[in-house]
Design a protein around this motif. Sequence first.
Motif, PDB file in Angstrom:
ATOM      1  N   PHE A 137       0.830  -1.196   0.000  1.00 25.46           N
ATOM      2  CA  PHE A 137       0.000   0.000   0.000  1.00 25.46           C
ATOM      3  C   PHE A 137       0.876   1.262   0.000  1.00 25.46           C
ATOM      4  CE2 PHE A 137      -2.646   3.375   1.592  1.00 25.46           C
ATOM      5  CZ  PHE A 137      -3.836   3.160   0.931  1.00 25.46           C
ATOM      6  N   HIS A 140       2.342   1.590  -3.603  1.00 25.85           N
ATOM      7  CA  HIS A 140       1.505   1.728  -4.795  1.00 25.85           C
ATOM      8  C   HIS A 140       0.281   2.611  -4.619  1.00 25.85           C
ATOM      9  CE1 HIS A 140       3.723  -1.311  -7.059  1.00 25.85           C
ATOM     10  NE2 HIS A 140       3.792  -1.995  -5.932  1.00 25.85           N
ATOM     11  N   PHE A 155     -10.019  11.777  -3.380  1.00 24.61           N
ATOM     12  CA  PHE A 155      -9.473  10.424  -3.224  1.00 24.61           C
ATOM     13  C   PHE A 155     -10.125   9.786  -1.997  1.00 24.61           C
ATOM     14  CE2 PHE A 155      -6.237  13.038  -5.249  1.00 24.61           C
ATOM     15  CZ  PHE A 155      -6.093  12.344  -6.439  1.00 24.61           C
ATOM     16  N   LEU A 158     -10.235   4.982   2.597  1.00 26.67           N
ATOM     17  CA  LEU A 158     -10.428   3.530   2.533  1.00 26.67           C
ATOM     18  C   LEU A 158     -10.466   2.927   3.937  1.00 26.67           C
ATOM     19  CD1 LEU A 158      -7.890   2.794  -0.364  1.00 26.67           C
ATOM     20  CD2 LEU A 158     -10.353   3.201  -0.566  1.00 26.67           C
ATOM     21  N   TYR A 165     -18.031   1.958  -4.028  1.00 26.10           N
ATOM     22  CA  TYR A 165     -18.329   0.752  -4.809  1.00 26.10           C
ATOM     23  C   TYR A 165     -18.589  -0.466  -3.940  1.00 26.10           C
ATOM     24  CZ  TYR A 165     -16.624   3.765  -8.473  1.00 26.10           C
ATOM     25  OH  TYR A 165     -16.460   4.827  -9.314  1.00 26.10           O
ATOM     26  N   LEU A 172     -13.512  -5.129  -3.449  1.00 25.23           N
ATOM     27  CA  LEU A 172     -12.199  -4.489  -3.268  1.00 25.23           C
ATOM     28  C   LEU A 172     -11.218  -5.000  -4.314  1.00 25.23           C
ATOM     29  CD1 LEU A 172     -11.827  -4.497   0.630  1.00 25.23           C
ATOM     30  CD2 LEU A 172     -12.216  -2.530  -0.856  1.00 25.23           C
ATOM     31  N   SER A 175     -12.105  -3.410  -7.595  1.00 23.89           N
ATOM     32  CA  SER A 175     -11.735  -1.988  -7.656  1.00 23.89           C
ATOM     33  C   SER A 175     -10.255  -1.829  -7.971  1.00 23.89           C
ATOM     34  CB  SER A 175     -12.026  -1.288  -6.324  1.00 23.89           C
ATOM     35  OG  SER A 175     -13.411  -1.145  -6.112  1.00 23.89           O
ATOM     36  N   ILE A 176      -9.425  -2.652  -7.319  1.00 26.42           N
ATOM     37  CA  ILE A 176      -7.971  -2.514  -7.490  1.00 26.42           C
ATOM     38  C   ILE A 176      -7.552  -3.063  -8.858  1.00 26.42           C
ATOM     39  CG2 ILE A 176      -5.711  -3.086  -6.533  1.00 26.42           C
ATOM     40  CD1 ILE A 176      -7.229  -3.570  -3.823  1.00 26.42           C
ATOM     41  N   ASN A 181     -14.064   4.444 -12.445  1.00 30.40           N
ATOM     42  CA  ASN A 181     -14.183   5.765 -13.048  1.00 30.40           C
ATOM     43  C   ASN A 181     -15.592   6.293 -12.770  1.00 30.40           C
ATOM     44  OD1 ASN A 181     -13.786   8.040 -14.509  1.00 30.40           O
ATOM     45  ND2 ASN A 181     -13.595   7.043 -16.494  1.00 30.40           N
ATOM     46  N   GLY A 182     -15.712   7.012 -11.669  1.00 27.26           N
ATOM     47  CA  GLY A 182     -17.022   7.547 -11.279  1.00 27.26           C
ATOM     48  C   GLY A 182     -17.267   8.877 -11.974  1.00 27.26           C
ATOM     49  N   LEU A 252     -16.593  13.087  -0.639  1.00 26.26           N
ATOM     50  CA  LEU A 252     -15.435  12.755  -1.463  1.00 26.26           C
ATOM     51  C   LEU A 252     -14.751  14.050  -1.908  1.00 26.26           C
ATOM     52  CD1 LEU A 252     -13.833  10.612  -3.096  1.00 26.26           C
ATOM     53  CD2 LEU A 252     -15.587  10.768  -4.866  1.00 26.26           C
ATOM     54  N   GLN A 271     -10.969   9.079 -11.018  1.00 26.31           N
ATOM     55  CA  GLN A 271     -10.462   7.878 -11.673  1.00 26.31           C
ATOM     56  C   GLN A 271      -9.483   7.124 -10.789  1.00 26.31           C
ATOM     57  OE1 GLN A 271      -9.213   8.243 -15.698  1.00 26.31           O
ATOM     58  NE2 GLN A 271      -9.126   6.008 -15.855  1.00 26.31           N
ATOM     59  N   MET A 272      -9.826   5.895 -10.539  1.00 20.75           N
ATOM     60  CA  MET A 272      -8.923   4.971  -9.850  1.00 20.75           C
ATOM     61  C   MET A 272      -8.262   4.133 -10.936  1.00 20.75           C
ATOM     62  SD  MET A 272      -7.819   2.987  -7.305  1.00 20.75           S
ATOM     63  CE  MET A 272      -7.083   1.359  -7.352  1.00 20.75           C
ATOM     64  N   LEU A 279       0.452  -5.023 -10.916  1.00 26.84           N
ATOM     65  CA  LEU A 279       0.559  -5.961  -9.794  1.00 26.84           C
ATOM     66  C   LEU A 279      -0.011  -7.314 -10.191  1.00 26.84           C
ATOM     67  CD1 LEU A 279      -0.802  -3.501  -7.079  1.00 26.84           C
ATOM     68  CD2 LEU A 279       1.546  -4.312  -7.217  1.00 26.84           C
ATOM     69  N   ILE A 291      -6.773  -3.624   3.050  1.00 30.69           N
ATOM     70  CA  ILE A 291      -7.817  -2.596   3.128  1.00 30.69           C
ATOM     71  C   ILE A 291      -9.023  -3.122   3.902  1.00 30.69           C
ATOM     72  CG2 ILE A 291      -9.453  -1.259   1.735  1.00 30.69           C
ATOM     73  CD1 ILE A 291      -7.178  -1.079  -0.337  1.00 30.69           C
TER      74      ILE A 291
HETATM   75  C1  HEC Z   1      -3.678   7.956  -9.135  1.00 29.76           C
HETATM   76  C2  HEC Z   1      -4.368   7.940  -7.871  1.00 29.76           C
HETATM   77  C3  HEC Z   1      -4.736   6.585  -7.282  1.00 29.76           C
HETATM   78  C4  HEC Z   1      -3.922   5.521  -7.006  1.00 29.76           C
HETATM   79  C5  HEC Z   1      -2.426   5.373  -7.266  1.00 29.76           C
HETATM   80  C6  HEC Z   1      -4.737   4.543  -6.369  1.00 29.76           C
HETATM   81  N1  HEC Z   1      -6.015   4.985  -6.281  1.00 29.76           N
HETATM   82 FE1  HEC Z   1      -7.578   3.959  -5.504  1.00 29.76          FE
HETATM   83  N2  HEC Z   1      -8.836   5.429  -6.090  1.00 29.76           N
HETATM   84  C7  HEC Z   1      -8.461   6.639  -6.639  1.00 29.76           C
HETATM   85  C8  HEC Z   1      -9.646   7.431  -6.894  1.00 29.76           C
HETATM   86  C9  HEC Z   1      -9.671   8.840  -7.472  1.00 29.76           C
HETATM   87  C10 HEC Z   1     -10.742   6.643  -6.512  1.00 29.76           C
HETATM   88  C11 HEC Z   1     -12.215   7.040  -6.603  1.00 29.76           C
HETATM   89  C12 HEC Z   1     -12.697   6.679  -7.984  1.00 29.76           C
HETATM   90  C13 HEC Z   1     -14.028   7.313  -8.256  1.00 29.76           C
HETATM   91  O1  HEC Z   1     -14.207   8.483  -7.897  1.00 29.76           O
HETATM   92  O2  HEC Z   1     -14.858   6.624  -8.857  1.00 29.76           O
HETATM   93  C14 HEC Z   1     -10.191   5.405  -5.998  1.00 29.76           C
HETATM   94  C15 HEC Z   1     -10.979   4.360  -5.512  1.00 29.76           C
HETATM   95  C16 HEC Z   1     -10.455   3.238  -4.874  1.00 29.76           C
HETATM   96  C17 HEC Z   1     -11.254   2.203  -4.265  1.00 29.76           C
HETATM   97  C18 HEC Z   1     -12.770   2.160  -4.200  1.00 29.76           C
HETATM   98  C19 HEC Z   1     -13.195   2.827  -2.914  1.00 29.76           C
HETATM   99  C20 HEC Z   1     -14.665   2.763  -2.645  1.00 29.76           C
HETATM  100  O3  HEC Z   1     -15.116   3.584  -1.819  1.00 29.76           O
HETATM  101  O4  HEC Z   1     -15.358   1.877  -3.189  1.00 29.76           O
HETATM  102  C21 HEC Z   1     -10.388   1.294  -3.718  1.00 29.76           C
HETATM  103  C22 HEC Z   1     -10.732   0.036  -2.966  1.00 29.76           C
HETATM  104  C23 HEC Z   1      -9.056   1.752  -4.019  1.00 29.76           C
HETATM  105  N3  HEC Z   1      -9.136   2.939  -4.719  1.00 29.76           N
HETATM  106  C24 HEC Z   1      -7.903   1.102  -3.634  1.00 29.76           C
HETATM  107  C25 HEC Z   1      -6.641   1.440  -4.106  1.00 29.76           C
HETATM  108  C26 HEC Z   1      -5.474   0.642  -3.881  1.00 29.76           C
HETATM  109  C27 HEC Z   1      -5.400  -0.624  -3.074  1.00 29.76           C
HETATM  110  C28 HEC Z   1      -4.462   1.261  -4.529  1.00 29.76           C
HETATM  111  C29 HEC Z   1      -3.029   0.796  -4.664  1.00 29.76           C
HETATM  112  C30 HEC Z   1      -2.858  -0.425  -5.404  1.00 29.76           C
HETATM  113  C31 HEC Z   1      -4.994   2.458  -5.150  1.00 29.76           C
HETATM  114  N4  HEC Z   1      -6.334   2.534  -4.863  1.00 29.76           N
HETATM  115  C32 HEC Z   1      -4.260   3.335  -5.893  1.00 29.76           C
HETATM  116  C33 HEC Z   1      -7.176   7.035  -6.915  1.00 29.76           C
HETATM  117  C34 HEC Z   1      -6.060   6.230  -6.828  1.00 29.76           C
END
Ligand code: HEC
Length: 297
Positions: A137, A140, A155, A158, A165, A172, A175-176, A181-182, A252, A271-272, A279, A291
């Motif tokens: 974590f 990355h 962001f 968590l 989602y 989870l 998502s990873i 992309n909300g 958010l 955008q996630m 990975l 998480i």
């Molecule tokens: C570049 C930035 C970025 C990185 C790097 C990133 N995330 Fe995210 N993540 C986001 C964003 C922005 C969202 C919300 C997406 C949306 O608004 O739909 C998100 C959403 C998520 C969610 C969904 C949360 C929910 O409430 O349902 C999870 C789980 C998550 N990330 C886990 C991770 C994990 C684990 C990693 C590392 C492997 C990671 N993220 C790396 C930007 C990032």
Amino acid sequence: MEMTNFWSWWIIILIVIHVVGYALLLQKTSKLKSEKHKPGETTGHTWDGIEEYNNPLPKWWFYLFVLTIVFTVGYLAYYPGMGNFKGVSGWTSEKAWKEENDAVLAKRAELFSTFIDKPIPVMIKDEKAMAIGERLFANHCSTCHGSDAQGAQGFPNLADDDWLYGGDADTLVASITNGRNGIMPPWGAALGDEGVNQVAAYVRNFSEEGQDEKLVTEGKAKFAMFCAACHGADAKGNHMLGAPNLTDDIWLHSYDSSMLEMVINDGISGQMPAHNELLDANSIKVLAAYIYSLTNE
Ligand code: HEC
Ligand code: HEC
């Protein structure tokens, strides 16, 4: 990489000339000196009254030279170096890298094997797995979600129980793996300033009661028409679309002053990034477990 024959032979001949040359030179100088050497004899050179003695090389020095020549010959026979000659060991940098990499992967597989087959709700009890998850974590995810996983504006946090989602194990992992992309579309054109203010009052009233009643009532009607399809009739969100719960005072996109109106007017998206190419599936499972452990005992 193969080189052309010309360059291959060029290098081989140069190396042979050098090594043989050094050996001959060494032999010649050591013989000359020890045969002719008379103790106390000088070379005849003087500088500022200091005379240079004609002493032979110390023995250890001489043998050091011999050793370097032996080493050179041995090295060039064993490893690649003589033009296109591959060396008797068959060593290549590619093979060496692969062996090292395989060794690391094998070691990791062995480390993971003690917990990777457990379901995520069970894996969270494994301290080793959680320590690995925490490190993954930090490497990355923390740049976006914060080192404590509590998120930042745009962001998601968590480490709380509020999910865009969903916080179950499979969601989870999804998502990873595939990213998210909300998209909240802009409503300014459809609602006008007045309409935006009305739905904003309705939304704000969930966490800050006592908004203008007329606005809230008008807003409620418009919400049912324009917003409920995604955020739900009760405004509690929809995990399928990543539409946030608007009633829980967890935001958010933070709501100082008129941010709420701005988001409704202009729309917003998050955008996630997908991590399936960064990975492997096992690392993603460990991350999802880490998480999961933040909100589950
Ligand atoms: C570049 C930035 C970025 C990185 C790097 C990133 N995330 Fe995210 N993540 C986001 C964003 C922005 C969202 C919300 C997406 C949306 O608004 O739909 C998100 C959403 C998520 C969610 C969904 C949360 C929910 O409430 O349902 C999870 C789980 C998550 N990330 C886990 C991770 C994990 C684990 C990693 C590392 C492997 C990671 N993220 C790396 C930007 C990032
Ligand atoms: C097409 C589906 C959709 C519709 C229709 C929609 N939204 Fe959204 N809304 C979203 C999504 C998805 C997000 C999360 C955006 C992100 O991930 O950054 C969001 C985010 C928001 C947010 C920010 C929440 C937060 O926690 O920061 C507010 C406020 C909001 N919507 C209000 C509304 C209102 C009011 C309407 C009706 C005028 C509306 N939405 C209509 C999908 C929708």
